[in-house]
Motif scaffolding. Structure first.
Motif, short mmCIF file in Angstrom:
data_model
loop_
_atom_site.label_atom_id
_atom_site.label_comp_id
_atom_site.label_asym_id
_atom_site.label_seq_id
_atom_site.Cartn_x
_atom_site.Cartn_y
_atom_site.Cartn_z
N VAL A 161 61.78 40.66 29.34
CA VAL A 161 62.85 41.08 28.54
C VAL A 161 61.78 40.49 27.63
O VAL A 161 61.07 39.35 27.31
CB VAL A 161 64.01 40.89 28.35
CG1 VAL A 161 65.12 40.59 27.26
CG2 VAL A 161 64.89 39.92 29.92
N PRO A 162 61.99 41.93 26.58
CA PRO A 162 60.73 41.69 24.82
C PRO A 162 62.19 41.12 24.26
O PRO A 162 63.30 40.69 24.98
CB PRO A 162 61.22 43.45 25.12
CG PRO A 162 61.81 44.12 25.75
CD PRO A 162 62.34 43.51 26.80
N PRO A 163 61.20 39.81 23.43
CA PRO A 163 61.92 39.39 22.94
C PRO A 163 63.15 39.90 21.32
O PRO A 163 64.20 39.41 21.74
CB PRO A 163 60.56 38.66 21.76
CG PRO A 163 59.66 38.91 22.45
CD PRO A 163 59.48 40.09 23.16
N ALA A 164 62.85 40.96 21.07
CA ALA A 164 64.51 41.75 20.48
C ALA A 164 64.85 41.68 21.06
O ALA A 164 66.09 41.71 20.55
CB ALA A 164 63.54 43.36 20.24
N SER A 165 65.43 41.38 22.68
CA SER A 165 65.82 41.57 23.72
C SER A 165 67.00 40.33 23.88
O SER A 165 67.62 40.51 25.05
CB SER A 165 65.88 42.84 24.02
OG SER A 165 65.92 43.88 24.02
N TYR A 166 66.03 38.96 23.93
CA TYR A 166 66.82 37.96 24.57
C TYR A 166 68.19 37.74 23.57
O TYR A 166 68.52 37.93 25.28
CB TYR A 166 65.76 37.07 24.09
CG TYR A 166 64.30 36.45 23.99
CD1 TYR A 166 64.20 37.64 25.01
CD2 TYR A 166 63.18 35.67 23.66
CE1 TYR A 166 62.61 37.11 25.58
CE2 TYR A 166 62.13 35.46 23.59
CZ TYR A 166 62.09 36.00 24.82
OH TYR A 166 60.25 36.49 25.29
N LEU A 167 68.70 37.70 23.26
CA LEU A 167 70.25 37.43 22.71
C LEU A 167 71.10 38.38 23.13
O LEU A 167 71.99 38.43 24.41
CB LEU A 167 70.70 37.75 21.22
CG LEU A 167 70.53 36.65 19.92
CD1 LEU A 167 70.75 36.70 18.98
CD2 LEU A 167 70.96 35.29 20.67
N VAL A 363 74.17 31.33 24.96
CA VAL A 363 73.38 32.24 24.88
C VAL A 363 72.52 32.46 23.31
O VAL A 363 71.24 32.63 24.07
CB VAL A 363 74.92 33.64 24.60
CG1 VAL A 363 73.80 35.08 23.67
CG2 VAL A 363 74.78 33.81 25.72
N ASN A 364 72.78 31.88 22.12
CA ASN A 364 72.02 31.18 21.11
C ASN A 364 71.12 30.38 20.93
O ASN A 364 69.94 31.01 21.00
CB ASN A 364 72.42 31.10 19.53
CG ASN A 364 73.79 32.82 18.98
OD1 ASN A 364 73.05 33.80 18.99
ND2 ASN A 364 75.17 32.55 19.28
N LEU A 365 71.52 29.17 22.16
CA LEU A 365 70.29 28.61 22.42
C LEU A 365 69.09 29.01 22.71
O LEU A 365 67.94 28.47 23.33
CB LEU A 365 71.20 27.50 22.14
CG LEU A 365 70.10 25.62 22.42
CD1 LEU A 365 69.40 25.51 21.06
CD2 LEU A 365 71.07 24.24 22.93
N ASN A 366 70.11 29.31 24.31
CA ASN A 366 69.17 29.90 25.32
C ASN A 366 67.38 30.91 25.33
O ASN A 366 66.65 30.63 25.29
CB ASN A 366 69.60 30.68 26.52
CG ASN A 366 70.94 29.17 27.39
OD1 ASN A 366 70.26 28.26 27.44
ND2 ASN A 366 71.01 30.05 28.18
N SER A 367 68.61 31.95 24.15
CA SER A 367 67.59 32.91 23.60
C SER A 367 65.81 32.05 22.60
O SER A 367 64.87 32.12 22.58
CB SER A 367 68.14 33.26 22.80
OG SER A 367 69.14 34.72 23.35
N LEU A 368 66.67 30.92 21.09
CA LEU A 368 65.68 30.29 20.50
C LEU A 368 64.92 29.80 21.78
O LEU A 368 64.08 29.45 21.13
CB LEU A 368 67.15 29.31 20.09
CG LEU A 368 66.59 29.05 19.17
CD1 LEU A 368 65.75 29.40 17.69
CD2 LEU A 368 66.76 27.93 17.92
N ASP A 369 65.49 28.74 22.46
CA ASP A 369 64.63 27.60 23.19
C ASP A 369 63.32 29.29 24.35
O ASP A 369 62.73 28.20 24.23
CB ASP A 369 65.19 27.13 24.70
CG ASP A 369 66.10 25.97 23.97
OD1 ASP A 369 65.98 26.19 22.40
OD2 ASP A 369 67.14 25.65 24.62
N THR A 370 63.97 30.35 24.65
CA THR A 370 63.13 30.76 25.23
C THR A 370 62.01 31.46 24.38
O THR A 370 60.62 31.51 24.33
CB THR A 370 63.62 31.90 26.01
OG1 THR A 370 64.59 31.77 26.80
CG2 THR A 370 62.57 33.26 26.64
#
Length: 463
Positions: A161-167, A363-370
């Motif tokens: 997944v591209p970083p812009a699409s993590y969320l 959803v937000n913390l998983n994206s932040l950690d990634t």
């Protein structure tokens, strides 16, 4: 996250750190449409099938123990504990996974192993050879395979997944996971009633086969391992991952908050909440199930709306709100009273608000950690998380049982709400509340950590 180690203090944009050609042509870091990304859609489909299969086993495995093997309450509790026990080794397993380049292949093997192990249950049942020891062994080994899958997952997700699409991606994955909790138990109950519990487990086994096929389809350009197998020992590599998490201000606060909220919410857990609904609220089983089903829609709504909320409030503030909103509603249940419809409605509202909060948080913390974890340490960071975050859950459940015995279920619910909400104190002094988007994430490698950090220039946060 860089594909190779960078000198300490080097700064570069997160979106550029993966190198050219990492994603499918036309899907860029700035504008990524996951609905047109067939690799992600296949991966998402695999995870969706697997999640619905898991909901069947969540119900079927304990029923195998109870109905087919006449297990006691203590034996059923041990079965649950064995599923979580392998997470205590997640730090070492994460280091082992980090030595492998083809982490996607490890995920496929983990899925196939879980399918094979589950299929031994109906076979043994048909032959009249099913034993409690066999069930325990399946629980322990499938739990171990799950840890391997989960520690590899982080690295695969980051390069799929591209970083812009993590969320967006985490939201979609969480939507179907939440939907599985709404629909799955009813479907699982129907299968168990129609086929018996051991045979119903076949559905979960087949879901792992489907997941293995779909996860194995996408071609992903994974980075080289951080170290070859002749390099540092597993314990040393595992320690590097743990030290990195502890010294990194974002990951340290994230793990501390997650572990705290998990400990306190597991004081109550689903089991004691059901017990409270039956004994203290005096609700019928059908009403309890209906309340839980209605409440589960909160998680579904939270998963869908989390990206929009984070764009409005900022990703860091969304995490902080979720950290409070997830446990706080348990206090609402503690004060439930009045006619049956009011007690049931309060129970449903508790589940709805808590489900919405946990999705806003996850959803937000998983994206932040990634975004925060570097490539060379991804699986070890995931292993450190699993060891602490999942390892704390059985301790919370045991403490909750003791507290409920001594002080009562209502007091336990209040302690769950207050203690869980205080998990936000981990976040307040950290950089997390000031992070509005993943593009603003800024890393300064702490002294003594492996030089694998990546940074993006951070815009001023909100006042």
């Amino acid at each position: 996250m860089p594909a190779a180690r960078q000198p300490r203090g080097a700064r570069h944009d997160v979106r550029a750190s993966r190198g050219p050609g990492r994603w499918r042509a036309g899907v860029t870091a700035a504008t990524a449409s996951l609905w047109h990304d067939r690799r992600f859609l296949r991966f998402w489909a695999g995870q969706t099938v697997s999640q619905f299969g898991d909901r069947i086993s969540d119900l079927a495995l304990p029923l195998v123990a109870v109905a087919a093997l006449d297990a006691s309450a203590g034996e059923v509790a041990r079965l649950t504990a064995l599923v979580w026990t392998p997470n205590l080794l997640a730090l070492l397993l994460g280091a082992w996974v980090d030595r492998h380049r083809a982490k996607r292949v490890l995920m496929v093997y983990a899925d196939l192993l879980r399918a094979a192990l589950l299929l031994t249950l109906p076979v043994a049942y048909a032959l009249g050879a099913l034993t409690l020891f066999h069930l325990y062994a399946v629980a322990l080994l499938t739990g171990t395979a799950a840890v391997v899958f989960n520690t590899a997952y982080s690295a695969v997700f980051a390069h799929l997944v591209p970083p812009a699409s993590y969320l967006d991606a985490n939201s979609k994955l969480s939507v179907t996971r939440s939907a599985s909790f709404v629909v799955g138990p009813a479907a699982g109950g129907g299968l168990v009633q129609a086929l018996t519990a051991p045979v119903a487990v076949v559905a979960d086994a087949l879901s792992f086969v489907a997941s293995a096929y779909l996860v194995g389809l996408p071609r992903i350009d994974e980075p080289a391992p951080a170290a070859d197998r002749s390099g540092p020992s597993l314990p040393r590599q595992a320690r590097e991952g743990l030290v990195f998490v502890v010294r990194d201000p974002v990951l340290r606060a994230s793990l501390g908050c997650s572990a705290t909220v998990n400990f306190f919410t597991f004081l109550t857990g689903t089991g004691l909440l059901v017990l409270f609904a039956e004994r203290d609220l005096r609700l019928q089983p059908g009403v309890i199930g209906l309340a839980f089903g209605i409440g589960s829609t909160g998680a579904l709504l939270g998963a869908v709306t989390a990206p929009a909320i984070s764009r409005w409030t900022g990703i860091g503030r969304s995490v902080a709100v979720g950290a409070v909103l997830f446990p706080a509603p348990y206090a609402l249940a503690a004060f439930a009273d009045g006619p049956a419809w009011a007690r049931a409605g309060t129970l449903a509202a508790t589940q709805f608000l808590a489900g919405f909060g946990v999705m806003l948080f996850d959803v937000n913390l998983n994206s932040l950690d990634t975004a925060a974890a570097p490539d060379g340490l991804r699986s070890r960071v995931a292993g450190a998380y699993s060891t602490v975050n999942y390892g704390i859950r059985p301790l919370g459940a045991l403490a909750g049982g003791g507290l409920a015995t001594v002080a009562g279920l209502r007091t336990t619910l209040i302690v769950t709400a207050v203690g869980g909400a205080l998990s936000v104190l981990w976040l307040l002094p950290s950089p997390i509340p000031g992070i509005r988007s993943l593009d603003e994430l800024k890393r300064a490698a702490p002294e003594g950590t492996p030089p694998v950090a990546c940074e993006a220039e951070r815009a001023p946060g909100p006042d």
